[in-house]
Design a protein around this motif. Structure first.
Motif, PDB file in Angstrom:
ATOM      1  N   ASP A 133       0.815  -1.217   0.000  1.00 29.09           N
ATOM      2  CA  ASP A 133       0.000   0.000   0.000  1.00 29.09           C
ATOM      3  C   ASP A 133       0.849   1.268   0.000  1.00 29.09           C
ATOM      4  N   VAL A 134       2.004   1.222   0.647  1.00 29.27           N
ATOM      5  CA  VAL A 134       2.840   2.414   0.774  1.00 29.27           C
ATOM      6  C   VAL A 134       3.559   2.748  -0.528  1.00 29.27           C
ATOM      7  N   THR A 135       3.689   1.798  -1.409  1.00 27.29           N
ATOM      8  CA  THR A 135       4.404   2.007  -2.669  1.00 27.29           C
ATOM      9  C   THR A 135       3.770   3.127  -3.488  1.00 27.29           C
ATOM     10  N   GLY A 136       4.622   3.981  -4.060  1.00 29.30           N
ATOM     11  CA  GLY A 136       4.151   5.045  -4.933  1.00 29.30           C
ATOM     12  C   GLY A 136       3.649   6.282  -4.230  1.00 29.30           C
ATOM     13  N   ARG A 137       3.840   6.374  -2.920  1.00 30.67           N
ATOM     14  CA  ARG A 137       3.300   7.529  -2.195  1.00 30.67           C
ATOM     15  C   ARG A 137       3.974   8.832  -2.639  1.00 30.67           C
ATOM     16  N   ASN A 138       5.157   8.736  -3.260  1.00 25.67           N
ATOM     17  CA  ASN A 138       5.823   9.936  -3.775  1.00 25.67           C
ATOM     18  C   ASN A 138       5.039  10.578  -4.916  1.00 25.67           C
ATOM     19  N   PHE A 139       4.103   9.823  -5.515  1.00 28.64           N
ATOM     20  CA  PHE A 139       3.231  10.382  -6.550  1.00 28.64           C
ATOM     21  C   PHE A 139       1.897  10.850  -5.970  1.00 28.64           C
ATOM     22  N   VAL A 140       1.739  10.714  -4.675  1.00 29.94           N
ATOM     23  CA  VAL A 140       0.532  11.077  -3.925  1.00 29.94           C
ATOM     24  C   VAL A 140      -0.601  10.106  -4.283  1.00 29.94           C
ATOM     25  N   GLY A 141      -1.578  10.520  -5.073  1.00 31.06           N
ATOM     26  CA  GLY A 141      -2.733   9.669  -5.334  1.00 31.06           C
ATOM     27  C   GLY A 141      -2.417   8.484  -6.229  1.00 31.06           C
ATOM     28  N   ARG A 142      -2.899   7.308  -5.856  1.00 28.57           N
ATOM     29  CA  ARG A 142      -2.818   6.083  -6.650  1.00 28.57           C
ATOM     30  C   ARG A 142      -3.733   5.061  -5.998  1.00 28.57           C
ATOM     31  N   ILE A 143      -3.995   3.969  -6.678  1.00 28.01           N
ATOM     32  CA  ILE A 143      -4.902   2.939  -6.161  1.00 28.01           C
ATOM     33  C   ILE A 143      -4.103   1.650  -5.992  1.00 28.01           C
ATOM     34  N   PRO A 144      -3.624   1.353  -4.779  1.00 31.63           N
ATOM     35  CA  PRO A 144      -2.813   0.152  -4.551  1.00 31.63           C
ATOM     36  C   PRO A 144      -3.578  -1.129  -4.887  1.00 31.63           C
ATOM     37  N   PHE A 145      -2.845  -2.211  -5.018  1.00 33.59           N
ATOM     38  CA  PHE A 145      -3.450  -3.486  -5.408  1.00 33.59           C
ATOM     39  C   PHE A 145      -4.554  -3.898  -4.440  1.00 33.59           C
ATOM     40  N   ASN A 146      -4.351  -3.693  -3.148  1.00 35.23           N
ATOM     41  CA  ASN A 146      -5.394  -4.058  -2.181  1.00 35.23           C
ATOM     42  C   ASN A 146      -6.704  -3.329  -2.472  1.00 35.23           C
ATOM     43  N   GLN A 147      -6.613  -2.047  -2.803  1.00 36.25           N
ATOM     44  CA  GLN A 147      -7.824  -1.287  -3.107  1.00 36.25           C
ATOM     45  C   GLN A 147      -8.407  -1.712  -4.450  1.00 36.25           C
ATOM     46  N   GLN A 148      -7.558  -2.059  -5.396  1.00 39.01           N
ATOM     47  CA  GLN A 148      -8.057  -2.556  -6.678  1.00 39.01           C
ATOM     48  C   GLN A 148      -8.882  -3.828  -6.476  1.00 39.01           C
ATOM     49  N   ILE A 149      -8.432  -4.673  -5.570  1.00 44.11           N
ATOM     50  CA  ILE A 149      -9.179  -5.903  -5.272  1.00 44.11           C
ATOM     51  C   ILE A 149     -10.522  -5.566  -4.629  1.00 44.11           C
ATOM     52  N   ARG A 150     -10.531  -4.588  -3.730  1.00 44.98           N
ATOM     53  CA  ARG A 150     -11.802  -4.174  -3.116  1.00 44.98           C
ATOM     54  C   ARG A 150     -12.738  -3.582  -4.169  1.00 44.98           C
ATOM     55  N   ASN A 151     -12.181  -2.859  -5.123  1.00 40.20           N
ATOM     56  CA  ASN A 151     -13.011  -2.326  -6.208  1.00 40.20           C
ATOM     57  C   ASN A 151     -13.605  -3.458  -7.047  1.00 40.20           C
ATOM     58  N   PHE A 152     -12.819  -4.511  -7.257  1.00 42.94           N
ATOM     59  CA  PHE A 152     -13.321  -5.685  -7.975  1.00 42.94           C
ATOM     60  C   PHE A 152     -14.485  -6.325  -7.222  1.00 42.94           C
ATOM     61  N   GLU A 153     -14.371  -6.382  -5.913  1.00 38.77           N
ATOM     62  CA  GLU A 153     -15.456  -6.949  -5.106  1.00 38.77           C
ATOM     63  C   GLU A 153     -16.733  -6.124  -5.258  1.00 38.77           C
ATOM     64  N   ASN A 154     -16.584  -4.811  -5.367  1.00 33.48           N
ATOM     65  CA  ASN A 154     -17.758  -3.965  -5.619  1.00 33.48           C
ATOM     66  C   ASN A 154     -18.374  -4.277  -6.979  1.00 33.48           C
ATOM     67  N   THR A 155     -17.508  -4.525  -7.957  1.00 37.15           N
ATOM     68  CA  THR A 155     -17.995  -4.869  -9.296  1.00 37.15           C
ATOM     69  C   THR A 155     -18.767  -6.184  -9.272  1.00 37.15           C
ATOM     70  N   LEU A 156     -18.298  -7.138  -8.480  1.00 30.79           N
ATOM     71  CA  LEU A 156     -18.993  -8.424  -8.392  1.00 30.79           C
ATOM     72  C   LEU A 156     -20.426  -8.242  -7.903  1.00 30.79           C
ATOM     73  N   ASP A 157     -20.632  -7.325  -6.975  1.00 22.17           N
ATOM     74  CA  ASP A 157     -21.994  -7.051  -6.505  1.00 22.17           C
ATOM     75  C   ASP A 157     -22.858  -6.518  -7.646  1.00 22.17           C
ATOM     76  N   GLN A 158     -22.281  -5.619  -8.455  1.00 22.99           N
ATOM     77  CA  GLN A 158     -23.015  -5.085  -9.606  1.00 22.99           C
ATOM     78  C   GLN A 158     -23.341  -6.191 -10.601  1.00 22.99           C
ATOM     79  N   LEU A 159     -22.346  -7.028 -10.874  1.00 21.29           N
ATOM     80  CA  LEU A 159     -22.534  -8.095 -11.857  1.00 21.29           C
ATOM     81  C   LEU A 159     -23.573  -9.109 -11.394  1.00 21.29           C
ATOM     82  N   SER A 160     -23.578  -9.402 -10.112  1.00 20.59           N
ATOM     83  CA  SER A 160     -24.550 -10.358  -9.585  1.00 20.59           C
ATOM     84  C   SER A 160     -25.969  -9.870  -9.844  1.00 20.59           C
ATOM     85  N   ASP A 161     -26.191  -8.587  -9.650  1.00 20.62           N
ATOM     86  CA  ASP A 161     -27.514  -8.011  -9.912  1.00 20.62           C
ATOM     87  C   ASP A 161     -27.855  -8.069 -11.399  1.00 20.62           C
ATOM     88  N   GLN A 162     -26.871  -7.760 -12.246  1.00 18.57           N
ATOM     89  CA  GLN A 162     -27.136  -7.699 -13.684  1.00 18.57           C
ATOM     90  C   GLN A 162     -27.289  -9.075 -14.317  1.00 18.57           C
TER      91      GLN A 162
END
Length: 205
Positions: free
Chosen positions: A116-145
């Motif tokens: 998560d700490v990687t890339g903090r010198n660029f300030v904003g970014r989406i670490p792999f852990n957050q990307q996985i959480r975003n994928f989990e949000n997508t799964l909820d959308q897909l389940s409905d669709q």
């Protein structure tokens, strides 16, 4: 083992080239889900307070829509793979809506890393852990669709997952003088840390 993995990778791309490239053919997979960094980011950093952005010229000079957030003059490798699979260009997570998610989502973010700490010198970014959480949000959308968890499970089992992560954990973490990482780990310890974390993350997708 490394030679065997390379053979499988080469075979995979040979099959893509042999079977893809014709827009009129059936899709070879229902969707592709993409995780990574600047090599495949297609706009997720555009609205972040980040120094790692590519939504301006000369980026995108060969792209029909001009600069999109891709760190390239045109298509990225995952754009090419999507075409070979018979899929449309996969939208960025921050831009996708409605039925667009049915063909997959690109969660990649420039400067992102396994840690998560990687890339903090660029300030904003989406670490792999957050990307996985975003994928989990997508799964909820897909389940409905798609009509429920059973239909979702069947579809996901046939999807392509692309993960390209880890270079920033060295370039914008371990090798940077403003990070304490090198004082905490020797090179082998740091590699082991990345492998352990990466393994947990991949198993969690």
């Amino acid at each position: 083992m490394a030679g065997l993995e390379c053979k499988y990778l080469a075979l995979f791309f040979m099959l893509l080239v042999w079977g893809g490239g014709n827009a009129e053919e059936d899709e070879m997979a229902p969707a592709m889900f993409i995780f990574g960094d600047s090599l495949i980011d297609n706009g997720n950093n555009n609205n972040l307070p980040s120094f790692a952005k590519a939504n301006y010229f000369p980026y995108g000079i060969d792209f029909d829509d001009g600069p999109t957030g891709r760190f390239s003059n045109g298509y990225t490798m995952v754009d090419q793979i999507a075409q070979m699979l018979g899929l449309p260009l996969i939208p960025a997570y921050t831009q996708a809506s409605g039925s667009e998610v049915l063909h997959g989502i690109n969660y990649a973010s420039a400067a992102a890393g396994i840690l998560d700490v990687t890339g903090r010198n660029f300030v904003g970014r989406i670490p792999f852990n957050q990307q996985i959480r975003n994928f989990e949000n997508t799964l909820d959308q897909l389940s409905d669709q798609l009509g429920g968890p059973d239909q979702l499970a069947d579809s996901i089992a046939r999807c392509i997952f692309f993960v390209g992560m880890g270079s920033n954990d060295y370039l914008n973490n371990y090798l940077m003088p403003n990070y304490a990482t090198r004082n905490q780990y020797n090179s082998q310890q740091f590699a082991n840390l990345l492998i352990q974390q990466y393994t947990r993350q991949l198993n969690g997708i």
